[in-house]
Write a protein that holds these residues in place. Structure first.
Motif, PDB file in Angstrom:
ATOM      1  N   ALA A 109       0.834  -1.203   0.000  1.00 56.19           N
ATOM      2  CA  ALA A 109       0.000   0.000   0.000  1.00 56.19           C
ATOM      3  C   ALA A 109       0.868   1.252   0.000  1.00 56.19           C
ATOM      4  CB  ALA A 109      -0.931  -0.001   1.214  1.00 56.19           C
ATOM      5  N   SER A 110       1.943   1.219   0.762  1.00 56.48           N
ATOM      6  CA  SER A 110       2.824   2.385   0.871  1.00 56.48           C
ATOM      7  C   SER A 110       3.575   2.664  -0.423  1.00 56.48           C
ATOM      8  CB  SER A 110       3.830   2.177   2.009  1.00 56.48           C
ATOM      9  OG  SER A 110       3.160   2.048   3.228  1.00 56.48           O
ATOM     10  N   GLN A 111       3.835   1.642  -1.212  1.00 58.25           N
ATOM     11  CA  GLN A 111       4.608   1.829  -2.447  1.00 58.25           C
ATOM     12  C   GLN A 111       3.765   2.286  -3.619  1.00 58.25           C
ATOM     13  OE1 GLN A 111       6.205  -1.231  -4.751  1.00 58.25           O
ATOM     14  NE2 GLN A 111       4.213  -2.153  -5.087  1.00 58.25           N
ATOM     15  N   LEU A 112       2.461   2.376  -3.446  1.00 53.84           N
ATOM     16  CA  LEU A 112       1.613   2.865  -4.537  1.00 53.84           C
ATOM     17  C   LEU A 112       2.013   4.288  -4.901  1.00 53.84           C
ATOM     18  CD1 LEU A 112      -1.919   1.599  -3.425  1.00 53.84           C
ATOM     19  CD2 LEU A 112      -0.503   0.696  -5.284  1.00 53.84           C
ATOM     20  N   SER A 113       1.852   4.628  -6.148  1.00 55.93           N
ATOM     21  CA  SER A 113       2.204   5.977  -6.580  1.00 55.93           C
ATOM     22  C   SER A 113       1.301   6.994  -5.890  1.00 55.93           C
ATOM     23  CB  SER A 113       2.076   6.100  -8.102  1.00 55.93           C
ATOM     24  OG  SER A 113       0.720   6.013  -8.475  1.00 55.93           O
ATOM     25  N   ASN A 156      -2.454   4.168   9.268  1.00 59.48           N
ATOM     26  CA  ASN A 156      -2.567   4.326   7.819  1.00 59.48           C
ATOM     27  C   ASN A 156      -4.026   4.305   7.367  1.00 59.48           C
ATOM     28  OD1 ASN A 156       0.223   4.513   7.456  1.00 59.48           O
ATOM     29  ND2 ASN A 156       0.450   2.304   7.352  1.00 59.48           N
ATOM     30  N   ILE A 157      -4.825   3.440   7.965  1.00 58.29           N
ATOM     31  CA  ILE A 157      -6.249   3.366   7.634  1.00 58.29           C
ATOM     32  C   ILE A 157      -6.951   4.664   8.025  1.00 58.29           C
ATOM     33  CG2 ILE A 157      -8.431   2.231   8.269  1.00 58.29           C
ATOM     34  CD1 ILE A 157      -6.740  -0.400   8.505  1.00 58.29           C
ATOM     35  N   GLN A 203      -7.891   2.539  -3.188  1.00 55.71           N
ATOM     36  CA  GLN A 203      -7.006   1.392  -3.442  1.00 55.71           C
ATOM     37  C   GLN A 203      -6.014   1.234  -2.285  1.00 55.71           C
ATOM     38  OE1 GLN A 203      -4.629   1.827  -6.983  1.00 55.71           O
ATOM     39  NE2 GLN A 203      -3.833  -0.262  -6.883  1.00 55.71           N
ATOM     40  N   ARG A 204      -5.451   2.348  -1.872  1.00 58.39           N
ATOM     41  CA  ARG A 204      -4.505   2.332  -0.749  1.00 58.39           C
ATOM     42  C   ARG A 204      -5.211   1.845   0.519  1.00 58.39           C
ATOM     43  NH1 ARG A 204       0.227   5.126  -1.027  1.00 58.39           N
ATOM     44  NH2 ARG A 204      -0.567   6.315  -2.774  1.00 58.39           N
ATOM     45  N   PHE A 238      -4.315  -1.334   2.979  1.00 62.04           N
ATOM     46  CA  PHE A 238      -4.036  -1.151   4.410  1.00 62.04           C
ATOM     47  C   PHE A 238      -5.015  -1.967   5.259  1.00 62.04           C
ATOM     48  CE2 PHE A 238      -1.939   3.150   3.456  1.00 62.04           C
ATOM     49  CZ  PHE A 238      -0.661   2.655   3.676  1.00 62.04           C
ATOM     50  N   GLU A 239      -6.272  -2.030   4.838  1.00 62.93           N
ATOM     51  CA  GLU A 239      -7.252  -2.834   5.583  1.00 62.93           C
ATOM     52  C   GLU A 239      -6.912  -4.320   5.504  1.00 62.93           C
ATOM     53  OE1 GLU A 239     -10.916  -1.337   3.903  1.00 62.93           O
ATOM     54  OE2 GLU A 239     -11.199   0.024   5.620  1.00 62.93           O
ATOM     55  N   LYS A 240      -6.414  -4.758   4.351  1.00 59.43           N
ATOM     56  CA  LYS A 240      -5.971  -6.152   4.217  1.00 59.43           C
ATOM     57  C   LYS A 240      -4.795  -6.408   5.169  1.00 59.43           C
ATOM     58  CE  LYS A 240      -5.320  -9.589   0.688  1.00 59.43           C
ATOM     59  NZ  LYS A 240      -5.522  -9.843  -0.734  1.00 59.43           N
ATOM     60  N   SER A 241      -3.878  -5.466   5.230  1.00 57.60           N
ATOM     61  CA  SER A 241      -2.751  -5.563   6.142  1.00 57.60           C
ATOM     62  C   SER A 241      -3.237  -5.687   7.591  1.00 57.60           C
ATOM     63  CB  SER A 241      -1.850  -4.330   5.988  1.00 57.60           C
ATOM     64  OG  SER A 241      -0.836  -4.319   6.953  1.00 57.60           O
ATOM     65  N   TYR A 242      -4.202  -4.850   7.939  1.00 56.22           N
ATOM     66  CA  TYR A 242      -4.725  -4.873   9.312  1.00 56.22           C
ATOM     67  C   TYR A 242      -5.416  -6.199   9.619  1.00 56.22           C
ATOM     68  CZ  TYR A 242      -7.108  -3.537  13.581  1.00 56.22           C
ATOM     69  OH  TYR A 242      -7.568  -3.491  14.882  1.00 56.22           O
ATOM     70  N   SER A 243      -6.118  -6.765   8.647  1.00 59.73           N
ATOM     71  CA  SER A 243      -6.795  -8.039   8.903  1.00 59.73           C
ATOM     72  C   SER A 243      -5.779  -9.140   9.206  1.00 59.73           C
ATOM     73  CB  SER A 243      -7.701  -8.436   7.730  1.00 59.73           C
ATOM     74  OG  SER A 243      -6.945  -8.804   6.599  1.00 59.73           O
ATOM     75  N   TYR A 244      -4.636  -9.121   8.520  1.00 55.21           N
ATOM     76  CA  TYR A 244      -3.580 -10.087   8.835  1.00 55.21           C
ATOM     77  C   TYR A 244      -2.953  -9.785  10.197  1.00 55.21           C
ATOM     78  CZ  TYR A 244      -3.597 -12.279   4.232  1.00 55.21           C
ATOM     79  OH  TYR A 244      -3.947 -12.973   3.104  1.00 55.21           O
ATOM     80  N   SER A 245      -2.758  -8.513  10.484  1.00 53.55           N
ATOM     81  CA  SER A 245      -2.106  -8.151  11.758  1.00 53.55           C
ATOM     82  C   SER A 245      -2.961  -8.570  12.950  1.00 53.55           C
ATOM     83  CB  SER A 245      -1.789  -6.656  11.806  1.00 53.55           C
ATOM     84  OG  SER A 245      -2.935  -5.888  12.033  1.00 53.55           O
ATOM     85  N   GLN A 246      -4.277  -8.570  12.783  1.00 53.08           N
ATOM     86  CA  GLN A 246      -5.153  -8.998  13.875  1.00 53.08           C
ATOM     87  C   GLN A 246      -4.998 -10.487  14.183  1.00 53.08           C
ATOM     88  OE1 GLN A 246      -8.865  -7.285  12.179  1.00 53.08           O
ATOM     89  NE2 GLN A 246      -9.110  -6.436  14.242  1.00 53.08           N
ATOM     90  N   LYS A 247      -4.566 -11.256  13.200  1.00 55.48           N
ATOM     91  CA  LYS A 247      -4.360 -12.695  13.378  1.00 55.48           C
ATOM     92  C   LYS A 247      -2.957 -13.003  13.889  1.00 55.48           C
ATOM     93  CE  LYS A 247      -7.379 -13.453   9.432  1.00 55.48           C
ATOM     94  NZ  LYS A 247      -7.375 -13.737   7.997  1.00 55.48           N
TER      95      LYS A 247
END
Length: 194
Positions: free
Chosen positions: A42-46, A80-81, A53-54, A58-67
């Motif tokens: 997400a951070s590397q997006l232009s 970031n969210i 999209q970003r 970031f929400e996908k990242s957070y869903s993994y981090s919760q696990k």
């Protein structure tokens, strides 16, 4: 592999290394690693990539981090969210998420992340049009980053601070912050090359 992308020029294929890291973390079922990779993606997006999209990444990242077990990483994802929501003019939701992020990073005690989250809240306040509150948060960010000798985020703090100072008509102090931004940006480039 994911961290290696920081040392690779954009045109040398940062995305290739993120994809490799993603596959490795998927094979290992490493939720914290997956969260970090999606955060980096997400951070590397232009800069002109749609905020939606970003936000989705970031929400996908957070869903993994919760696990996973990385509570600090959860705080980073939330920050970031929250900022994405503010960029979409969802200020109430975004600022609530940023406040939650700040609490998480404070629990972890990482002063660099606390300072960066305060910077994010300052940026959110500017987007909302509350430049004086933004300046207050940026001042707090600077104090914490300097006290921890965590200078990595100072360049963005000074740039944002200058923007807010100029918006309230304090041009001489805005100029001083831009000079500090330039100094810290130059120092960071020198550090990155070493």
């Amino acid at each position: 592999l994911a961290k290696l992308y920081l040392q690779i020029e954009v045109d040398e294929g940062r995305a290739k290394y993120l994809e490799k890291a993603l596959k490795v973390f998927e094979l290992l079922d490493n939720m914290d690693g997956l969260a970090r990779v999606w955060n980096l993606k997400a951070s590397q997006l232009s800069e002109d990539a749609p905020i939606e999209q970003r936000l989705e990444l970031f929400e996908k990242s957070y869903s993994y981090s919760q696990k996973g077990t990385d509570k600090k990483g959860q705080g980073v994802c939330l920050g970031n969210i929250g900022l994405c929501h503010c960029r979409l003019n969802h200020f109430e939701k975004g600022l609530a998420i940023l406040t939650e992020s700040l609490e998480k990073v404070k629990q972890h005690g990482n002063k660099a992340l606390i300072g960066f989250t305060l910077f994010q809240i300052g940026e959110a306040q500017r987007l909302k049009g509350d430049h004086h509150t933004a300046i207050d948060y940026l001042q707090q960010a600077e104090e914490i980053l300097l006290s921890a000798n965590a200078k990595v985020y100072l360049n963005v703090v000074y740039k944002e601070w200058a923007t807010n100072l100029a918006a309230v008509g304090n041009y001489s102090e805005a100029y001083e912050k831009i000079l500090k931004f330039t100094d810290h940006f130059t120092d960071r480039i020198k550090f990155d090359k070493q």
